[in-house]
Design an enzyme around this catalytic site. Structure first.
Site, short mmCIF file in Angstrom:
data_model
loop_
_atom_site.label_atom_id
_atom_site.label_comp_id
_atom_site.label_asym_id
_atom_site.label_seq_id
_atom_site.Cartn_x
_atom_site.Cartn_y
_atom_site.Cartn_z
N LEU A 1 0.85 -1.20 0.00
CA LEU A 1 0.00 0.00 0.00
C LEU A 1 0.89 1.25 0.00
O LEU A 1 0.76 2.11 -0.87
CB LEU A 1 -0.93 0.00 1.22
CG LEU A 1 -1.83 1.24 1.40
CD1 LEU A 1 -2.79 1.39 0.23
CD2 LEU A 1 -2.63 1.15 2.71
N ALA B 1 2.73 8.44 -0.34
CA ALA B 1 1.45 8.03 0.26
C ALA B 1 1.70 7.10 1.44
O ALA B 1 1.95 5.90 1.25
CB ALA B 1 0.57 7.34 -0.79
N GLY B 2 1.68 7.67 2.65
CA GLY B 2 1.89 6.86 3.86
C GLY B 2 0.58 6.78 4.63
O GLY B 2 -0.29 5.97 4.29
N ILE C 1 8.08 -2.26 2.29
CA ILE C 1 7.21 -3.42 2.14
C ILE C 1 7.82 -4.63 2.87
O ILE C 1 8.88 -5.14 2.48
CB ILE C 1 6.94 -3.72 0.65
CG1 ILE C 1 6.35 -2.49 -0.04
CG2 ILE C 1 6.03 -4.95 0.50
CD1 ILE C 1 5.08 -1.90 0.61
N THR C 2 7.13 -5.08 3.91
CA THR C 2 7.63 -6.19 4.74
C THR C 2 7.68 -7.48 3.94
O THR C 2 6.71 -7.81 3.23
CB THR C 2 6.72 -6.36 5.99
OG1 THR C 2 6.72 -5.15 6.73
CG2 THR C 2 7.21 -7.50 6.87
N ARG D 1 18.65 -8.64 41.72
CA ARG D 1 19.59 -7.51 41.87
C ARG D 1 19.41 -6.84 43.23
O ARG D 1 18.28 -6.49 43.61
CB ARG D 1 19.34 -6.51 40.74
CG ARG D 1 20.00 -5.18 40.89
CD ARG D 1 21.45 -5.22 40.46
NE ARG D 1 22.04 -3.88 40.50
CZ ARG D 1 23.33 -3.67 40.55
NH1 ARG D 1 24.18 -4.70 40.54
NH2 ARG D 1 23.81 -2.45 40.57
N GLN E 1 14.40 1.09 32.82
CA GLN E 1 14.64 1.79 34.09
C GLN E 1 14.90 0.80 35.23
O GLN E 1 15.80 0.99 36.03
CB GLN E 1 13.42 2.68 34.41
CG GLN E 1 13.73 3.82 35.36
CD GLN E 1 14.73 4.82 34.77
OE1 GLN E 1 14.94 4.86 33.56
NE2 GLN E 1 15.37 5.58 35.62
N ILE E 2 14.13 -0.27 35.27
CA ILE E 2 14.29 -1.26 36.34
C ILE E 2 15.65 -1.97 36.21
O ILE E 2 16.31 -2.25 37.20
CB ILE E 2 13.11 -2.27 36.31
CG1 ILE E 2 11.82 -1.55 36.73
CG2 ILE E 2 13.39 -3.47 37.23
CD1 ILE E 2 10.54 -2.35 36.51
N GLU F 1 1.04 -0.28 10.10
CA GLU F 1 -0.40 -0.61 10.07
C GLU F 1 -1.23 0.55 10.64
O GLU F 1 -2.26 0.34 11.29
CB GLU F 1 -0.67 -1.96 10.76
CG GLU F 1 0.13 -3.07 10.09
CD GLU F 1 -0.48 -4.44 10.14
OE1 GLU F 1 -1.67 -4.58 10.47
OE2 GLU F 1 0.25 -5.39 9.80
C1 LIG Z 1 9.34 -1.59 9.34
C2 LIG Z 1 8.16 -1.14 8.55
C3 LIG Z 1 7.37 -2.08 7.91
C4 LIG Z 1 6.30 -1.67 7.08
N1 LIG Z 1 5.61 -2.61 6.36
C5 LIG Z 1 4.70 -2.18 5.45
C6 LIG Z 1 4.08 -3.12 4.55
O1 LIG Z 1 4.33 -4.33 4.60
N2 LIG Z 1 3.21 -2.65 3.62
C7 LIG Z 1 2.90 -1.31 3.53
O2 LIG Z 1 2.10 -0.96 2.66
N3 LIG Z 1 3.47 -0.40 4.36
C8 LIG Z 1 4.37 -0.81 5.30
N4 LIG Z 1 4.97 0.11 6.13
C9 LIG Z 1 4.62 1.53 6.02
C10 LIG Z 1 3.86 2.06 7.20
O3 LIG Z 1 2.56 1.55 7.24
C11 LIG Z 1 3.92 3.61 7.14
O4 LIG Z 1 5.26 3.99 7.43
C12 LIG Z 1 2.95 4.27 8.08
O5 LIG Z 1 1.61 4.03 7.69
C13 LIG Z 1 3.17 5.79 8.18
O6 LIG Z 1 3.31 6.39 6.92
P1 LIG Z 1 4.58 7.32 6.65
O7 LIG Z 1 5.80 6.58 7.08
O8 LIG Z 1 4.52 7.80 5.25
O9 LIG Z 1 4.41 8.54 7.63
P2 LIG Z 1 3.56 9.88 7.34
O10 LIG Z 1 2.21 9.53 6.85
O11 LIG Z 1 4.40 10.83 6.56
O12 LIG Z 1 3.40 10.45 8.84
C14 LIG Z 1 4.43 11.16 9.53
C15 LIG Z 1 3.84 11.66 10.85
O13 LIG Z 1 2.70 12.51 10.58
C16 LIG Z 1 1.57 12.02 11.26
N5 LIG Z 1 0.36 12.27 10.48
C17 LIG Z 1 0.10 11.96 9.17
N6 LIG Z 1 -1.13 12.33 8.83
C18 LIG Z 1 -1.70 12.87 9.94
C19 LIG Z 1 -2.98 13.43 10.23
N7 LIG Z 1 -3.96 13.48 9.32
N8 LIG Z 1 -3.19 13.91 11.49
C20 LIG Z 1 -2.24 13.86 12.43
N9 LIG Z 1 -1.00 13.34 12.21
C21 LIG Z 1 -0.75 12.85 10.98
C22 LIG Z 1 1.83 10.53 11.43
O14 LIG Z 1 1.06 9.99 12.49
C23 LIG Z 1 3.31 10.52 11.72
O15 LIG Z 1 3.52 10.84 13.08
C24 LIG Z 1 6.01 -0.29 6.97
C25 LIG Z 1 6.78 0.66 7.66
C26 LIG Z 1 7.85 0.24 8.42
C27 LIG Z 1 8.70 1.30 9.09
#
Ligand SMILES: Cc1cc2nc3c(=O)[nH]c(=O)nc-3n(C[C@H](O)[C@H](O)[C@H](O)COP(=O)(O)OP(=O)(O)OC[C@H]3O[C@@H](n4cnc5c(N)ncnc54)[C@H](O)[C@@H]3O)c2cc1C
Length: 380
Positions: A124, A129-130, A156-157, A266, A334-335, A361
Site C-alpha cells: 500500500l 502516500a503513507g 514493504i515487509t 539484583r 529503568q528497572i 499498520e
Molecule cells: C518496518 C516497517 C514495515 C512496514 N511494512 C509495510 C508493509 O508491509 N506494507 C505497507 O504498505 N506499508 C508498510 N509500512 C509503512 C507504514 O505503514 C507507514 O510507514 C505508516 O503508515 C506511516 O506512513 P509514513 O511513514 O509515510 O508517515 P507519514 O504519513 O508521513 O506520517 C508522519 C507523521 O505525521 C503524522 N500524520 C500523518 N497524517 C496525519 C494526520 N492526518 N493527522 C495527524 N497526524 C498525521 C503521522 O502519524 C506521523 O507521526 C512499513 C513501515 C515500516 C517502518
C-alpha cells in the site's frame, strides 16, 4: 470455525515451547545477522504457522480471530522479527485474497500461502502516500486482458522473500474510490525489489522498496471490482491491527517477567530491587496496562468472531497496546538500570523493537482519527 479446545491447547503448548526453547536462544544471533535461520523457517512451515488464518479448505488451520490473537501473543514473548516471517502470510499479505478473492484465485494461491511455499507481501505505502493511503499514485491501466502496472511501493515487509504481492494501485480518479487491488506474482516482467533497509530494530524482518514498470498483470488477478481496493485494504488492516495489538501484549508480558526476575535478584542498599516501592510502582503500572491491553484484544477478537464490525475496536486495541508496550519497555530499561542500556541483557533491543508498533499498520495518530470518527458515527 474454532478448533476443538484440546487441539487448540496442544497448538498453544507447542508454540509456547517453540518460542521458549528454539527462538529465545537465537534472539541475539538473529539481531546480529539480520536474518532468521532457514532451519527455523522450515520448522515454522512444519508447524503450520504460515496458514494460521487460512481456511482449512485451502490447507490452513482456519483459526478464529480469538485463537489467532492467542498465538500472536505467544510470539510476542520473543524477538518480533520471528513473527514477521509468517506475519504477512497470516495477515496483510493473504487476507485481501481470503476476503475478496474469487474461488479460482483462492484455489490458485491459498494452499501455497498456507504451507509457506509462497510468501506474500502487502503493497500500500508509497514514497508520497503513507498515512494517506488513499492517495496512492501507482497506476494500473487496462489493456485488453491485462492491466499495465507502474509505480513504487515503500517499506514493504518481506518483499525480498515474496513471490506474491497484493498491490493497491489507481485505476480511476483521485481518492479512495479510484484504487483497485491486484494479486501480482513477483516473477512478472517489470517487477523490481530493492535492498532491505537498515532499521532501528526488529532485525531479521526485512522491508524493501518494490517497483513496477509496465508490469502486465492479468485482469483475472484483480481482487474485487475496480475501485474496491482501498476498502479491501482497510478491512485487511482492521484485522492486522488486532493481530499487532496481541503481539504488543505478548512483548509487554515478556518485559514484565524479565523485569520482575531482575528486580528479585539484583540487590542495592542491602535489599532486592523488588522491595523498593518506587520499583514496585513501575511493575504495577506495567502490569495493569498490559492486562488492560489484553482485555481490549480479547474483546475485539470476540466481536470479530461474532461477525461484528471492529474498525473502532481494532484501532483502539492497536493504539492502546502499541503505546502501552512503549511505556512498559521504558519501565523495563529503568528497572534494569545501566544493564537496561547494555546490549547483552536484551532489554534495549526490545525497547527498539517495540517502537515500530506505533508506526506501521497505521500510526497512533491515524488510530486516534479512526477511533474518533467511528465513535462520533456511533453517536458516542
Ligand atoms: C518496518 C516497517 C514495515 C512496514 N511494512 C509495510 C508493509 O508491509 N506494507 C505497507 O504498505 N506499508 C508498510 N509500512 C509503512 C507504514 O505503514 C507507514 O510507514 C505508516 O503508515 C506511516 O506512513 P509514513 O511513514 O509515510 O508517515 P507519514 O504519513 O508521513 O506520517 C508522519 C507523521 O505525521 C503524522 N500524520 C500523518 N497524517 C496525519 C494526520 N492526518 N493527522 C495527524 N497526524 C498525521 C503521522 O502519524 C506521523 O507521526 C512499513 C513501515 C515500516 C517502518
Amino acid at each position: 470455525m474454532a478448533l476443538d479446545p484440546e487441539t487448540f491447547d496442544a497448538l498453544i503448548d507447542t508454540v509456547r515451547r517453540f518460542v521458549a526453547e528454539r527462538l529465545r536462544p537465537l534472539e541475539e544471533r538473529v539481531a546480529e545477522e539480520d536474518e532468521v535461520p532457514a532451519e527455523i523457517v522450515a520448522e515454522m512451515r512444519a508447524m503450520g504457522l504460515f496458514g494460521l488464518s487460512i481456511p482449512e479448505a485451502h490447507g490452513g488451520l482456519g483459526l478464529t480471530m480469538s485463537e489467532e490473537a492467542r498465538v500472536a501473543l505467544e510470539f510476542g514473548r520473543t524477538t518480533p522479527a520471528f513473527r514477521s516471517v509468517f506475519g504477512t502470510n497470516v495477515g496483510i499479505g493473504s487476507q485481501g485474497l481470503v476476503m475478496a478473492g474469487t474461488d479460482e484465485q483462492k484455489a490458485e494461491w491459498l494452499p501455497g500461502i498456507a504451507s509457506g511455499a509462497v510468501i506474500t507481501s502487502f503493497c500500500l505505502t508509497e514514497p508520497g502516500a503513507g498515512s494517506d493511503g488513499a492517495s496512492v499514485q501507482s497506476r494500473a491501466v487496462r489493456d485488453g486482458d491485462i492491466y499495465r502496472l507502474s509505480g513504487t511501493k515503500r517499506f514493504i515487509t518481506n518483499a525480498d522473500k515474496a513471490s506474491l504481492f497484493t498491490v493497491m494501485a489507481r485505476t480511476g480518479g483521485e481518492g479512495a474510490g479510484g484504487v483497485s487491488a491486484f494479486l501480482v506474482p513477483a516473477d512478472l516482467p517489470g517487477v523490481g525489489v530493492g535492498k532491505p533497509e537498515r532499521k532501528m530494530g526488529q532485525q531479521g524482518a526485512h522491508v524493501c522498496d518494490v517497483g513496477f514498470d509496465e508490469t502486465p498483470v492479468p485482469a483475472a488477478n484483480r481482487l474485487g471490482e475496480e475501485g474496491e481496493g482501498f476498502k479491501i485494504a482497510m478491512r485487511v488492516l482492521d484485522r492486522g491491527r488486532l493481530h499487532i495489538a496481541a503481539v504488543c501484549v505478548g512483548v509487554a508480558e515478556r518485559l514484565i517477567a524479565d523485569s520482575v526476575a531482575y528486580a528479585a535478584e539484583r540487590r542495592q542498599f542491602g535489599k532486592a530491587l523488588a522491595e523498593f516501592q518506587l520499583i514496585q510502582a513501575m511493575i504495577a503500572d506495567s502490569k495493569t496496562e498490559a492486562m488492560a491491553a489484553r482485555a481490549l484484544v480479547i474483546e475485539a477478537a470476540r466481536l470479530k468472531d461474532e461477525g461484528r464490525p471492529i474498525t473502532l475496536e481494532a484501532a483502539a486495541a492497536k493504539y492502546f497496546a502499541s503505546e502501552m508496550v512503549g511505556r512498559v519497555a521504558d519501565h523495563a530499561v529503568q528497572i534494569f538500570g545501566g544493564a537496561g542500556y547494555i546490549a547483552d541483557y536484551g532489554i534495549e533491543r526490545l525497547y527498539r523493537d517495540v517502537r515500530l508498533f506505533r508506526i506501521y499498520e497505521g500510526t497512533s495518530q491515524i488510530q486516534q482519527l479512526v477511533i474518533a470518527r467511528e465513535t462520533i458515527k456511533r453517536g458516542g
